[in-house]
Scaffold this active site. Sequence first.
Site, mmCIF file in Angstrom:
data_model
loop_
_atom_site.group_PDB
_atom_site.id
_atom_site.type_symbol
_atom_site.label_atom_id
_atom_site.label_comp_id
_atom_site.label_asym_id
_atom_site.label_seq_id
_atom_site.Cartn_x
_atom_site.Cartn_y
_atom_site.Cartn_z
ATOM 1 N N GLY A 18 -6.041 -27.777 26.827
ATOM 2 C CA GLY A 18 -7.050 -28.477 26.235
ATOM 3 C C GLY A 18 -6.694 -28.606 24.655
ATOM 4 N N PHE A 19 -7.726 -29.120 23.959
ATOM 5 C CA PHE A 19 -7.357 -29.428 22.689
ATOM 6 C C PHE A 19 -6.535 -28.145 21.976
ATOM 7 C CE2 PHE A 19 -9.843 -29.105 18.189
ATOM 8 C CZ PHE A 19 -8.754 -29.642 17.639
ATOM 9 N N ASN A 40 -7.566 -25.155 34.413
ATOM 10 C CA ASN A 40 -8.080 -26.232 35.814
ATOM 11 C C ASN A 40 -8.403 -27.360 35.450
ATOM 12 O OD1 ASN A 40 -10.335 -25.875 34.325
ATOM 13 N ND2 ASN A 40 -11.648 -24.923 35.980
ATOM 14 N N TYR A 70 -3.185 -12.790 39.112
ATOM 15 C CA TYR A 70 -2.106 -11.661 39.128
ATOM 16 C C TYR A 70 -0.968 -12.110 38.285
ATOM 17 C CZ TYR A 70 -5.558 -8.720 41.176
ATOM 18 O OH TYR A 70 -6.841 -8.090 41.481
ATOM 19 N N LEU A 79 -8.656 -18.865 26.002
ATOM 20 C CA LEU A 79 -9.389 -19.841 25.480
ATOM 21 C C LEU A 79 -10.092 -20.950 26.402
ATOM 22 C CD1 LEU A 79 -7.071 -19.377 23.213
ATOM 23 C CD2 LEU A 79 -6.980 -21.498 22.612
ATOM 24 N N LYS A 97 -20.322 -18.830 33.996
ATOM 25 C CA LYS A 97 -19.164 -18.243 34.881
ATOM 26 C C LYS A 97 -17.893 -18.172 34.222
ATOM 27 C CE LYS A 97 -20.885 -19.418 39.527
ATOM 28 N NZ LYS A 97 -20.613 -20.322 40.657
ATOM 29 N N ASN A 105 -12.147 -11.252 34.571
ATOM 30 C CA ASN A 105 -10.763 -11.306 35.123
ATOM 31 C C ASN A 105 -9.639 -11.248 33.964
ATOM 32 O OD1 ASN A 105 -11.716 -11.733 37.853
ATOM 33 N ND2 ASN A 105 -12.138 -13.864 37.570
ATOM 34 N N TYR A 151 -23.540 -21.724 26.810
ATOM 35 C CA TYR A 151 -22.362 -21.487 25.940
ATOM 36 C C TYR A 151 -22.350 -20.334 25.056
ATOM 37 C CZ TYR A 151 -18.354 -22.979 22.568
ATOM 38 O OH TYR A 151 -17.162 -23.010 21.927
ATOM 39 N N TYR A 165 -14.551 -2.928 27.296
ATOM 40 C CA TYR A 165 -13.370 -2.808 27.821
ATOM 41 C C TYR A 165 -12.433 -1.962 26.620
ATOM 42 C CZ TYR A 165 -13.170 -5.086 32.595
ATOM 43 O OH TYR A 165 -13.597 -5.190 33.624
HETATM 44 P P1 NAD Z 1 -11.115 -28.192 25.229
HETATM 45 O O1 NAD Z 1 -12.161 -28.330 26.101
HETATM 46 O O2 NAD Z 1 -10.434 -29.055 24.779
HETATM 47 O O3 NAD Z 1 -10.307 -26.811 25.894
HETATM 48 C C1 NAD Z 1 -10.652 -25.828 27.045
HETATM 49 C C2 NAD Z 1 -9.764 -25.890 28.131
HETATM 50 O O4 NAD Z 1 -10.230 -24.789 29.026
HETATM 51 C C3 NAD Z 1 -9.585 -27.240 28.830
HETATM 52 O O5 NAD Z 1 -8.325 -27.595 29.040
HETATM 53 C C4 NAD Z 1 -10.284 -26.928 30.249
HETATM 54 O O6 NAD Z 1 -9.874 -27.697 31.219
HETATM 55 C C5 NAD Z 1 -10.043 -25.654 30.142
HETATM 56 N N1 NAD Z 1 -11.011 -24.809 31.083
HETATM 57 C C6 NAD Z 1 -12.331 -24.878 31.147
HETATM 58 N N2 NAD Z 1 -12.961 -24.115 32.152
HETATM 59 C C7 NAD Z 1 -11.702 -23.348 32.677
HETATM 60 C C8 NAD Z 1 -11.554 -22.330 33.699
HETATM 61 N N3 NAD Z 1 -12.673 -22.032 34.405
HETATM 62 N N4 NAD Z 1 -10.239 -21.844 34.201
HETATM 63 C C9 NAD Z 1 -9.167 -22.488 33.426
HETATM 64 N N5 NAD Z 1 -9.407 -23.454 32.689
HETATM 65 C C10 NAD Z 1 -10.644 -23.608 32.112
HETATM 66 O O7 NAD Z 1 -11.957 -27.247 24.069
HETATM 67 P P2 NAD Z 1 -11.141 -26.738 22.690
HETATM 68 O O8 NAD Z 1 -11.998 -27.264 21.315
HETATM 69 O O9 NAD Z 1 -9.639 -26.716 22.785
HETATM 70 O O10 NAD Z 1 -11.634 -25.107 22.798
HETATM 71 C C11 NAD Z 1 -10.864 -24.021 23.387
HETATM 72 C C12 NAD Z 1 -11.347 -22.603 22.951
HETATM 73 O O11 NAD Z 1 -11.930 -22.292 21.696
HETATM 74 C C13 NAD Z 1 -12.883 -22.607 23.802
HETATM 75 O O12 NAD Z 1 -13.066 -21.347 24.289
HETATM 76 C C14 NAD Z 1 -14.055 -22.831 22.764
HETATM 77 O O13 NAD Z 1 -14.966 -22.306 23.245
HETATM 78 C C15 NAD Z 1 -13.240 -22.130 21.617
HETATM 79 N N6 NAD Z 1 -13.672 -22.690 20.295
HETATM 80 C C16 NAD Z 1 -13.337 -24.120 19.767
HETATM 81 C C17 NAD Z 1 -14.097 -24.557 18.814
HETATM 82 C C18 NAD Z 1 -13.568 -26.061 18.582
HETATM 83 O O14 NAD Z 1 -14.195 -26.446 17.223
HETATM 84 N N7 NAD Z 1 -12.764 -26.620 18.881
HETATM 85 C C19 NAD Z 1 -14.864 -24.044 18.238
HETATM 86 C C20 NAD Z 1 -15.156 -22.715 18.499
HETATM 87 C C21 NAD Z 1 -14.775 -22.152 19.759
HETATM 88 N N1 UDP Z 2 -8.228 -8.714 37.959
HETATM 89 C C1 UDP Z 2 -7.389 -10.021 37.736
HETATM 90 N N2 UDP Z 2 -6.103 -9.648 37.722
HETATM 91 C C2 UDP Z 2 -5.404 -8.523 37.417
HETATM 92 C C3 UDP Z 2 -6.193 -7.349 37.540
HETATM 93 C C4 UDP Z 2 -7.752 -7.634 37.790
HETATM 94 O O1 UDP Z 2 -7.816 -11.015 37.724
HETATM 95 O O2 UDP Z 2 -4.148 -8.306 37.327
HETATM 96 C C5 UDP Z 2 -9.585 -9.053 37.988
HETATM 97 C C6 UDP Z 2 -10.089 -8.416 39.330
HETATM 98 O O3 UDP Z 2 -10.242 -9.320 40.279
HETATM 99 C C7 UDP Z 2 -11.195 -7.689 38.798
HETATM 100 C C8 UDP Z 2 -11.500 -7.778 37.279
HETATM 101 O O4 UDP Z 2 -10.036 -8.240 37.129
HETATM 102 O O5 UDP Z 2 -12.631 -8.430 39.361
HETATM 103 C C9 UDP Z 2 -11.862 -6.598 36.576
HETATM 104 O O6 UDP Z 2 -10.869 -5.813 36.789
HETATM 105 P P1 UDP Z 2 -11.048 -4.223 36.540
HETATM 106 O O7 UDP Z 2 -9.738 -3.510 36.961
HETATM 107 O O8 UDP Z 2 -11.673 -4.202 35.280
HETATM 108 O O9 UDP Z 2 -12.326 -4.083 37.426
HETATM 109 P P2 UDP Z 2 -12.315 -3.425 39.231
HETATM 110 O O10 UDP Z 2 -11.087 -4.079 39.793
HETATM 111 O O11 UDP Z 2 -12.423 -2.376 39.020
HETATM 112 O O12 UDP Z 2 -13.611 -4.112 39.464
#
Ligand code: NAD
Ligand code: UDP
Length: 330
Positions: A18-19, A40, A70, A79, A97, A105, A151, A165
């Site tokens: 991302g950015f 993604n 893992y 980020l 999510k 995770n 958000y 944590y």
């Molecule tokens: P962006 O949209 O350019 O980057 C976000 C990146 O996350 C993208 O590359 C996107 O493909 C990836 N992504 C989204 N969902 C994903 C998922 N489920 N799994 C894997 N990758 C995923 O935005 P940005 O401006 O670069 O922001 C980056 C982070 O900084 C974000 O968490 C944002 O909330 C935080 N942030 C940014 C600003 C800003 O002004 N740019 C301000 C406050 C917070």
């Molecule tokens: N997890 C992961 N990578 C790792 C270890 C954990 O993505 O190397 C994920 C795992 O799927 C779990 C979550 O992180 O759902 C939280 O892990 P934690 O050990 O805190 O909780 P638990 O496994 O006991 O639910």
Amino acid sequence: MNIKDLVRKRALVTGGAGFLGSHLCERLLTEGYDVLCVDNFYTGSKKNIAHLLDSPHFEFMRHDITFPLYVEVNEIFNLACPASPIHYQFDPVQTTKTSVHGAINMLGLAKRVKAKILQASTSEVYGDPKIHPQREDYWGHCNPIGIRACYDEGKRCAETLFFDYHRQHHLRIKVARIFNTYGPRMHPSDGRVVSNFILQALKHEPITVYGDGSQTRSFCYVDDLIDGMVRLMNTPDELTGPINLGNPNEFTIVELAEKVIDLVGSKSKIIFEPLPSDDPIQRKPDLTLAKAHLDDWTPKIDTSEGLRKTIEYFDELLTGANQYDPYGGS
Ligand code: NAD
Ligand code: UDP
Ligand code: UDP
């Protein structure tokens, strides 16, 4: 093998295409890290990291962090999350999510491999703030059921998870509350104000100010922000944050429009459109903590200089041979 390779720190950057993530990957490579970039491509682009792919210290993995991951790393910069209102409101359930399942995770991963983990949180946790400028001990004023909630509340819950944590599993955490940041590689159609205004000005199209334009934001240039994030990751373990990162230089949106028109030398006129719901009225970081704990960190790039660099980037996108195609190959 070089001795340096044995001591090289391995960082995971989620949202690394991302950015902000792509600039962070670049910076970490120059600091001597091995970088694993996970994304993604929800809003990120292969083009943002194309120039890094040849580095033997850079690796890309296409993965959605709402699913477990893992890998073996020493530091995690979390980020991944769409950041612009248009993008995070497109699929709000996925946004929550990503913030919540994604944080669980990445925290689970950090727990297993004993990595230090930094969360890219946001000034949005302050909602439409009732104190100004915003300090980290302000709990915020958020609408939990509005269109920005996926958000704001997702990021608030992620902060809760980070601190639980930390308390429950003794994880080393760092929480950065990032204020509006701009610069090259912003997504040209994510509707954020800086990219919108610059593109409109370059095309001599009307500049769309939402509401009467008296709402304020404080804009930080990307290099300053990334520098603050890297410094935060390197602070002693006791420092968890949250810590504001941004630029305290506050503008009304109309002032920003006028500045962009002026810097571009554009013929664009300002037009006024309806204000989206729950749009915060004002935003400005109090940087007392950042200055005290991040080795006198303070943003160095003033708005005119930052905007010029960003205008240059978008101008090249519009006029250059390589027209931007966010879905195109690398
Ligand atoms: P962006 O949209 O350019 O980057 C976000 C990146 O996350 C993208 O590359 C996107 O493909 C990836 N992504 C989204 N969902 C994903 C998922 N489920 N799994 C894997 N990758 C995923 O935005 P940005 O401006 O670069 O922001 C980056 C982070 O900084 C974000 O968490 C944002 O909330 C935080 N942030 C940014 C600003 C800003 O002004 N740019 C301000 C406050 C917070
Ligand atoms: N997890 C992961 N990578 C790792 C270890 C954990 O993505 O190397 C994920 C795992 O799927 C779990 C979550 O992180 O759902 C939280 O892990 P934690 O050990 O805190 O909780 P638990 O496994 O006991 O639910
Ligand atoms: N904004 C605007 N015109 C645009 C895009 C945004 O007036 O074309 C306004 C928006 O309503 C908000 C401010 O600019 O008040 C910042 O918007 P952005 O989406 O960049 O960031 P955020 O609202 O998340 O701080």
